[in-house]
Scaffold this motif. Structure first.
Motif, PDB file in Angstrom:
ATOM      1  N   MET A   1       1.751  45.936 -39.607  1.00  0.00           N
ATOM      2  CA  MET A   1       2.176  44.940 -40.580  1.00  0.00           C
ATOM      3  C   MET A   1       3.693  44.745 -40.490  1.00  0.00           C
ATOM      4  N   ALA A   2       4.435  45.876 -40.420  1.00  0.00           N
ATOM      5  CA  ALA A   2       5.896  45.773 -40.348  1.00  0.00           C
ATOM      6  C   ALA A   2       6.336  45.056 -39.076  1.00  0.00           C
ATOM      7  N   ALA A   3       5.691  45.363 -37.955  1.00  0.00           N
ATOM      8  CA  ALA A   3       6.040  44.708 -36.691  1.00  0.00           C
ATOM      9  C   ALA A   3       5.742  43.217 -36.775  1.00  0.00           C
ATOM     10  N   ALA A   4       4.622  42.870 -37.359  1.00  0.00           N
ATOM     11  CA  ALA A   4       4.265  41.452 -37.514  1.00  0.00           C
ATOM     12  C   ALA A   4       5.290  40.746 -38.392  1.00  0.00           C
ATOM     13  N   GLN A   5       5.682  41.368 -39.498  1.00  0.00           N
ATOM     14  CA  GLN A   5       6.660  40.745 -40.395  1.00  0.00           C
ATOM     15  C   GLN A   5       7.997  40.544 -39.701  1.00  0.00           C
ATOM     16  N   HIS A  35      -9.304  45.622 -37.355  1.00  0.00           N
ATOM     17  CA  HIS A  35      -8.845  45.585 -38.752  1.00  0.00           C
ATOM     18  C   HIS A  35      -8.602  44.174 -39.274  1.00  0.00           C
ATOM     19  N   PHE A  36      -8.153  43.280 -38.409  1.00  0.00           N
ATOM     20  CA  PHE A  36      -7.773  41.946 -38.878  1.00  0.00           C
ATOM     21  C   PHE A  36      -8.632  40.824 -38.300  1.00  0.00           C
ATOM     22  N   GLY A  37      -9.217  41.030 -37.148  1.00  0.00           N
ATOM     23  CA  GLY A  37     -10.078  40.016 -36.549  1.00  0.00           C
ATOM     24  C   GLY A  37      -9.380  39.083 -35.588  1.00  0.00           C
ATOM     25  N   SER A  38      -8.123  38.751 -35.863  1.00  0.00           N
ATOM     26  CA  SER A  38      -7.403  37.809 -34.997  1.00  0.00           C
ATOM     27  C   SER A  38      -5.911  37.883 -35.269  1.00  0.00           C
ATOM     28  N   LEU A  39      -5.159  37.303 -34.359  1.00  0.00           N
ATOM     29  CA  LEU A  39      -3.712  37.198 -34.554  1.00  0.00           C
ATOM     30  C   LEU A  39      -3.403  36.407 -35.820  1.00  0.00           C
ATOM     31  N   LYS A  40      -4.097  35.313 -36.031  1.00  0.00           N
ATOM     32  CA  LYS A  40      -3.860  34.486 -37.219  1.00  0.00           C
ATOM     33  C   LYS A  40      -4.111  35.279 -38.495  1.00  0.00           C
ATOM     34  N   ALA A  41      -5.202  36.050 -38.530  1.00  0.00           N
ATOM     35  CA  ALA A  41      -5.517  36.845 -39.722  1.00  0.00           C
ATOM     36  C   ALA A  41      -4.446  37.914 -39.957  1.00  0.00           C
ATOM     37  N   LEU A  42      -3.955  38.535 -38.885  1.00  0.00           N
ATOM     38  CA  LEU A  42      -2.883  39.525 -39.015  1.00  0.00           C
ATOM     39  C   LEU A  42      -1.620  38.859 -39.554  1.00  0.00           C
ATOM     40  N   CYS A  43      -1.257  37.721 -38.986  1.00  0.00           N
ATOM     41  CA  CYS A  43      -0.059  37.008 -39.445  1.00  0.00           C
ATOM     42  C   CYS A  43      -0.202  36.573 -40.898  1.00  0.00           C
ATOM     43  N   ASP A  44      -1.356  36.025 -41.250  1.00  0.00           N
ATOM     44  CA  ASP A  44      -1.590  35.615 -42.642  1.00  0.00           C
ATOM     45  C   ASP A  44      -1.466  36.802 -43.585  1.00  0.00           C
ATOM     46  N   SER A  45      -2.018  37.931 -43.181  1.00  0.00           N
ATOM     47  CA  SER A  45      -1.948  39.133 -44.015  1.00  0.00           C
ATOM     48  C   SER A  45      -0.505  39.622 -44.155  1.00  0.00           C
ATOM     49  N   ALA A  46       0.244  39.602 -43.061  1.00  0.00           N
ATOM     50  CA  ALA A  46       1.655  40.027 -43.105  1.00  0.00           C
ATOM     51  C   ALA A  46       2.472  39.099 -43.998  1.00  0.00           C
ATOM     52  N   ILE A  47       2.207  37.802 -43.897  1.00  0.00           N
ATOM     53  CA  ILE A  47       2.920  36.821 -44.719  1.00  0.00           C
ATOM     54  C   ILE A  47       2.579  37.018 -46.195  1.00  0.00           C
ATOM     55  N   GLU A  48       1.297  37.162 -46.503  1.00  0.00           N
ATOM     56  CA  GLU A  48       0.890  37.367 -47.898  1.00  0.00           C
ATOM     57  C   GLU A  48       1.491  38.645 -48.459  1.00  0.00           C
ATOM     58  N   ASN A  49       1.502  39.705 -47.652  1.00  0.00           N
ATOM     59  CA  ASN A  49       2.079  40.972 -48.095  1.00  0.00           C
ATOM     60  C   ASN A  49       3.564  40.807 -48.402  1.00  0.00           C
ATOM     61  N   ALA A  50       4.290  40.137 -47.515  1.00  0.00           N
ATOM     62  CA  ALA A  50       5.720  39.913 -47.725  1.00  0.00           C
ATOM     63  C   ALA A  50       5.964  39.090 -48.979  1.00  0.00           C
ATOM     64  N   ARG A  91      13.833  45.978 -42.126  1.00  0.00           N
ATOM     65  CA  ARG A  91      12.527  45.485 -42.568  1.00  0.00           C
ATOM     66  C   ARG A  91      12.644  44.651 -43.844  1.00  0.00           C
ATOM     67  N   ASP A  92      13.514  45.070 -44.766  1.00  0.00           N
ATOM     68  CA  ASP A  92      13.660  44.317 -46.015  1.00  0.00           C
ATOM     69  C   ASP A  92      14.122  42.882 -45.745  1.00  0.00           C
ATOM     70  N   LEU A  93      15.064  42.739 -44.840  1.00  0.00           N
ATOM     71  CA  LEU A  93      15.544  41.405 -44.498  1.00  0.00           C
ATOM     72  C   LEU A  93      14.463  40.629 -43.740  1.00  0.00           C
ATOM     73  N   ALA A  94      13.699  41.321 -42.903  1.00  0.00           N
ATOM     74  CA  ALA A  94      12.589  40.665 -42.199  1.00  0.00           C
ATOM     75  C   ALA A  94      11.576  40.116 -43.195  1.00  0.00           C
ATOM     76  N   VAL A  95      11.311  40.863 -44.260  1.00  0.00           N
ATOM     77  CA  VAL A  95      10.380  40.401 -45.297  1.00  0.00           C
ATOM     78  C   VAL A  95      10.932  39.140 -45.959  1.00  0.00           C
ATOM     79  N   MET A  96      12.214  39.131 -46.285  1.00  0.00           N
ATOM     80  CA  MET A  96      12.810  37.953 -46.921  1.00  0.00           C
ATOM     81  C   MET A  96      12.791  36.747 -45.985  1.00  0.00           C
ATOM     82  N   ARG A  97      13.035  36.979 -44.708  1.00  0.00           N
ATOM     83  CA  ARG A  97      12.997  35.863 -43.758  1.00  0.00           C
ATOM     84  C   ARG A  97      11.578  35.327 -43.616  1.00  0.00           C
TER      85      ARG A  97
END
Length: 190
Positions: A1-5, A35-50, A91-97
């Motif tokens: 998740m952190a790497a994706a963010q 765990h996620f099914g696809s790149l899109k699902a991983l990205c969506d999950s990382a975005i929602e988490n952030a 990571r904190d700045l990555a989340v904000m971006r």
């Protein structure tokens, strides 16, 4: 998740690959697929988490204010999660971006967080209403959204990197009056 963010923060959803994320995270592609099914699902999950982390932090900051708090206090509470991220970097700045990129181009799963967005705006409008008599809720909502857009732009633009190089007190001294001005609007218009 952190790497994706982190990668999403730099390049957006179209600029990352599953291999790149898994290499950075030290994970294998099949584990991510499981765990996620696809790149899109991983990205969506990382975005929602952030986005959820950001909204929770902002809601908590605004909730800590009392009725005696001024507009600058509200502006500081509103911006504090972003100011902390600028100070901390990494990571904190990555989340904000990531949050800022999402604000510009919302993903399909955005609706899951609608209640948190509404709560955040409602809390800020409630605080701001008492300090801006005669300004209706719709206009206050517009001002809040403009202030949020300013924060999104700031964290993505080169000036954000310049600001991040400043001490936390300087970041707050420069940023809070600008946001407070956005919240207050023109004293001649109401």
């Amino acid at each position: 998740m952190a790497a994706a963010q982190e990668l999403l923060a730099r390049r957006g959803q179209e600029g990352v690959t599953l291999r790149e994320i898994t290499d950075r995270a030290g994970a294998n592609v099949s584990a991510v697929s499981y765990h996620f099914g696809s790149l899109k699902a991983l990205c969506d999950s990382a975005i929602e988490n952030a986005l959820e982390r950001y909204l929770d932090a902002q809601i908590d900051e605004v909730a800590s204010l009392d009725t005696a708090s001024g507009v600058e206090d509200l502006a500081a509470a509103f911006a504090r999660p972003m100011m902390r991220a600028l100070e901390a970097g990494g990571r904190d700045l990555a989340v904000m971006r990531t949050v800022a990129r999402v604000g510009i181009d919302p993903p399909e799963g955005w609706g899951r967080l609608t209640a948190k967005f509404q709560q955040s705006r409602r809390d800020i409008v409630r605080q701001l209403s008492a300090k801006t008599p005669g300004v209706d809720e719709r206009e206050l909502d517009f001002r809040i959204r403009c202030a949020a857009g300013l924060l999104n732009w700031l964290v993505l633009a080169p000036i954000g990197a310049e600001l991040a190089a400043e001490p936390p007190e300087q970041i707050e001294r420069w940023l809070v009056p600008v946001l407070a001005g956005a919240f207050l609007g023109s004293p001649n218009v109401g």
